[in-house]
Motif scaffolding. Structure first.
Motif, mmCIF file in Angstrom:
data_model
loop_
_atom_site.group_PDB
_atom_site.id
_atom_site.type_symbol
_atom_site.label_atom_id
_atom_site.label_comp_id
_atom_site.label_asym_id
_atom_site.label_seq_id
_atom_site.Cartn_x
_atom_site.Cartn_y
_atom_site.Cartn_z
ATOM 1 N N MET A 163 0.836 -1.196 0.000
ATOM 2 C CA MET A 163 0.000 0.000 0.000
ATOM 3 C C MET A 163 0.875 1.252 0.000
ATOM 4 S SD MET A 163 -3.074 1.037 2.623
ATOM 5 C CE MET A 163 -4.100 -0.313 2.053
ATOM 6 N N ASN A 164 0.549 2.222 -0.839
ATOM 7 C CA ASN A 164 1.315 3.462 -0.948
ATOM 8 C C ASN A 164 0.543 4.600 -0.283
ATOM 9 O OD1 ASN A 164 3.108 1.939 -2.456
ATOM 10 N ND2 ASN A 164 2.243 2.607 -4.416
ATOM 11 N N ILE A 165 1.217 5.346 0.584
ATOM 12 C CA ILE A 165 0.555 6.356 1.409
ATOM 13 C C ILE A 165 1.389 7.623 1.415
ATOM 14 C CG2 ILE A 165 -0.296 6.890 3.728
ATOM 15 C CD1 ILE A 165 -0.168 3.757 4.196
ATOM 16 N N LEU A 166 0.728 8.768 1.321
ATOM 17 C CA LEU A 166 1.388 10.057 1.490
ATOM 18 C C LEU A 166 0.714 10.793 2.643
ATOM 19 C CD1 LEU A 166 3.398 12.215 0.638
ATOM 20 C CD2 LEU A 166 1.703 13.042 -1.035
ATOM 21 N N ILE A 167 1.452 10.937 3.735
ATOM 22 C CA ILE A 167 0.963 11.691 4.891
ATOM 23 C C ILE A 167 1.359 13.148 4.696
ATOM 24 C CG2 ILE A 167 1.035 11.927 7.401
ATOM 25 C CD1 ILE A 167 1.947 9.020 7.564
ATOM 26 N N LYS A 168 0.376 14.037 4.708
ATOM 27 C CA LYS A 168 0.628 15.452 4.432
ATOM 28 C C LYS A 168 0.684 16.272 5.726
ATOM 29 C CE LYS A 168 0.751 17.184 0.941
ATOM 30 N NZ LYS A 168 1.950 17.470 0.087
ATOM 31 N N ASP A 176 6.028 16.087 5.210
ATOM 32 C CA ASP A 176 5.288 15.084 4.447
ATOM 33 C C ASP A 176 6.061 13.775 4.551
ATOM 34 O OD1 ASP A 176 3.603 17.120 3.724
ATOM 35 O OD2 ASP A 176 4.042 17.021 1.567
ATOM 36 N N ILE A 177 5.326 12.671 4.612
ATOM 37 C CA ILE A 177 5.959 11.359 4.734
ATOM 38 C C ILE A 177 5.389 10.450 3.649
ATOM 39 C CG2 ILE A 177 6.383 9.366 6.231
ATOM 40 C CD1 ILE A 177 5.828 11.235 8.634
ATOM 41 N N LEU A 178 6.262 9.924 2.808
ATOM 42 C CA LEU A 178 5.842 9.036 1.726
ATOM 43 C C LEU A 178 6.192 7.594 2.105
ATOM 44 C CD1 LEU A 178 4.679 8.690 -1.155
ATOM 45 C CD2 LEU A 178 7.036 8.933 -2.013
ATOM 46 N N ILE A 179 5.166 6.740 2.004
ATOM 47 C CA ILE A 179 5.328 5.324 2.344
ATOM 48 C C ILE A 179 4.983 4.493 1.115
ATOM 49 C CG2 ILE A 179 4.535 3.461 3.860
ATOM 50 C CD1 ILE A 179 3.653 5.749 5.830
ATOM 51 N N ILE A 180 5.927 3.717 0.650
ATOM 52 C CA ILE A 180 5.733 2.861 -0.529
ATOM 53 C C ILE A 180 5.884 1.404 -0.096
ATOM 54 C CG2 ILE A 180 6.503 2.277 -2.850
ATOM 55 C CD1 ILE A 180 5.315 5.085 -2.651
ATOM 56 N N ILE A 191 10.966 11.718 3.573
ATOM 57 C CA ILE A 191 10.459 12.619 4.616
ATOM 58 C C ILE A 191 10.964 14.007 4.251
ATOM 59 C CG2 ILE A 191 10.408 13.188 7.075
ATOM 60 C CD1 ILE A 191 11.099 10.268 7.689
ATOM 61 N N GLU A 192 10.068 14.844 3.747
ATOM 62 C CA GLU A 192 10.462 16.163 3.262
ATOM 63 C C GLU A 192 9.389 17.195 3.604
ATOM 64 O OE1 GLU A 192 11.164 15.732 -0.910
ATOM 65 O OE2 GLU A 192 12.755 14.215 -0.647
ATOM 66 N N ASP A 193 9.761 18.479 3.424
ATOM 67 C CA ASP A 193 8.799 19.552 3.704
ATOM 68 C C ASP A 193 7.571 19.448 2.809
ATOM 69 O OD1 ASP A 193 10.486 20.531 5.632
ATOM 70 O OD2 ASP A 193 11.389 22.049 4.330
ATOM 71 N N GLN A 194 7.796 19.197 1.532
ATOM 72 C CA GLN A 194 6.706 19.011 0.571
ATOM 73 C C GLN A 194 7.081 17.866 -0.367
ATOM 74 O OE1 GLN A 194 3.724 20.612 0.230
ATOM 75 N NE2 GLN A 194 4.065 21.920 2.018
ATOM 76 N N ILE A 195 6.163 16.954 -0.560
ATOM 77 C CA ILE A 195 6.426 15.822 -1.452
ATOM 78 C C ILE A 195 5.372 15.788 -2.551
ATOM 79 C CG2 ILE A 195 6.529 13.306 -1.663
ATOM 80 C CD1 ILE A 195 7.581 13.193 1.191
ATOM 81 N N GLU A 196 5.841 15.790 -3.780
ATOM 82 C CA GLU A 196 4.979 15.534 -4.941
ATOM 83 C C GLU A 196 5.418 14.196 -5.518
ATOM 84 O OE1 GLU A 196 2.501 17.438 -5.722
ATOM 85 O OE2 GLU A 196 2.994 19.050 -4.307
ATOM 86 N N THR A 197 4.464 13.354 -5.863
ATOM 87 C CA THR A 197 4.830 12.023 -6.348
ATOM 88 C C THR A 197 3.947 11.602 -7.510
ATOM 89 O OG1 THR A 197 5.076 9.696 -5.722
ATOM 90 C CG2 THR A 197 3.315 10.922 -4.636
ATOM 91 N N SER A 198 4.520 10.822 -8.408
ATOM 92 C CA SER A 198 3.757 10.270 -9.520
ATOM 93 C C SER A 198 3.161 8.912 -9.165
ATOM 94 C CB SER A 198 4.662 10.122 -10.752
ATOM 95 O OG SER A 198 5.768 9.279 -10.444
#
Length: 419
Positions: free
Chosen positions: A1-6, A23-27, A34-41
């Protein structure tokens, strides 16, 4: 499961990113950014919640789920759902089932029933066969089957030689022995704290002495044998002092306090409400304040909900005959925030895994996601609608609490109240 916590504020005392909003991106269950702002495809489930805070997943060192044998009180499945919605990603489950969990087959069954859930289940195995306090159970076999500690829930080890042998034997495989602090011959048929209040109410008392005598004995045995000892749910001022001195001597001892003893005192018993019948009993306000100080100073290693669902037939009866116990998972976070600053609460809730030999996973890139999500600001009264357990024996109904838990992300699963 892929999750982006904002836009989540990370609370991680003495760790990376503490008090930072990220922001926390979980793939596929692993934290990748773990970055200030995450944009992902990537195709992701985005989580954006009011005043979102996150921390490492919480751990409770003492819960009861009933199954097998007492499924009418609680099942493993619903118990783990309750834990997850209450913010816990791991719970140590007591062996007070029917039959008692005293063989490797019992441990295997409990673990299998708890698989594939967001909250992980770690069995505490019975120390003695049938928890009758006579013969040691199959400790090494149960350790290999997945048991994280050994103890007879709310039953003291009456025979001091049995404790001596247990502490010596478990050193061979780094086992943790639990010894409930109560001397049965002192408490007799006591049901509440012994003192002025118990006399006025006409209820038989459990003196503080019963706990303190057992702790002194256990600490002397530990000093003689070595080994690892955990004393669950202490409740008196002197108990805190005794364990503090033992730690200063270098003994390998830890202890916990039950939520009820930390936030309530014996005055709750005025109306003979059996929801306040707990073991150890609610003590004096002086004792309660000493327990709070013990947590602040680190003498008490962790706080447990001591979650113990009891069916209505064994609670809604005469006080003397009602069973001991209250549920507490659902109210733990909000009640602790009434007592301590947020960082202290998070440190308390994330402590204990190492003691029980459980791998701790922090919020870092490359780690498996093991995260609790919450908002520490709301104030409200805890009521029956907040209870998630099958049983409703709750000592905290009507109490003011602070903070709301959203849920958890763990074991590559999302379990949130809002999703």
């Amino acid at each position: 499961m892929n999750i982006l916590i904002k836009s989540a504020k990370i609370i991680a005392p003495k760790k990376s990113y503490n008090q930072q909003t990220k922001d926390i991106l979980i793939i596929d269950g692993t934290i990748t950014k773990i970055e200030d702002q995450i944009e992902t495809s990537e195709q992701v489930t985005e989580i954006s919640l009011d005043n979102l805070h996150v921390s490492d997943g919480w751990f409770d060192s003492s819960v009861c789920f009933g199954e097998p044998g007492y499924e009418d009180r609680e099942t493993i499945e619903n118990g783990l759902d309750t834990a997850a919605f209450s913010g816990y990603t791991a719970v140590a489950v007591n062996p007070n089932t029917h039959p008692v969990a005293d063989t490797n087959a019992d441990i295997g069954f409990i673990k299998s029933k708890g698989a594939s859930k967001a909250a992980s289940l770690y069995p505490i195995a019975a120390l003695t066969t049938k928890s009758d306090g006579v013969d040691l159970a199959e400790l090494f076999d149960m350790k290999n089957a997945g048991a994280v500690a050994f103890g007879d829930y709310q039953k003291p080890i009456a025979n001091p030689n049995l404790l001596k042998i247990a502490l010596q034997y478990t050193q061979n495989f780094n086992g943790l022995v639990l010894s409930f602090p109560m001397e049965n011959k002192v408490i007799g048929k006591g049901v509440v704290n012994e003192g002025v209040l118990s006399t006025r109410l006409g209820l038989k008392g459990i003196p503080a002495l019963s706990e303190e005598l057992q702790i002194v004995r256990d600490l002397f045995i530990l000093e003689y044998t070595g080994g690892k000892l955990h004393i669950p749910t202490i409740s008196t001022k002197l108990s805190v002092d005794l364990i503090k001195k033992a730690k200063e001597k270098g003994l390998d001892v830890s202890c916990s306090v039950a939520l009820a003893n930390l936030v309530l005192n014996e005055n709750e018993l005025e109306d003979f409400d059996t929801n306040y019948k707990v073991l150890p009993p609610l003590r004096t306000e002086e004792d309660r304040k000493a327990l709070v100080e013990g947590v602040k100073k680190g003498v008490i290693d962790f706080v447990t909900s001591d979650h113990n669902p009891i069916d209505i037939e064994n609670k809604n009866i005469e006080f003397d005959h009602a069973l001991f116990g209250t549920i507490g998972l659902e109210a733990s976070f909000g009640l602790l925030l009434q007592q301590f600053p947020l960082e202290t609460v998070i440190k308390t809730l994330t402590s204990g895994k190492e003691r029980f030999g459980i791998t701790d996973t922090s919020i870092e890139v490359g780690n498996k996601a093991n995260i609790t999500l919450f908002d520490p600001e709301p104030n409200y009264k805890f009521d029956k609608s907040d209870i998630l357990s099958l049983s409703t024996n709750c000592a905290f109904t009507g109490k003011e609490i602070k903070g709301k838990v959203y849920g958890v992300i763990s074991n590559n699963l999302i379990q949130l109240k809002t999703l």
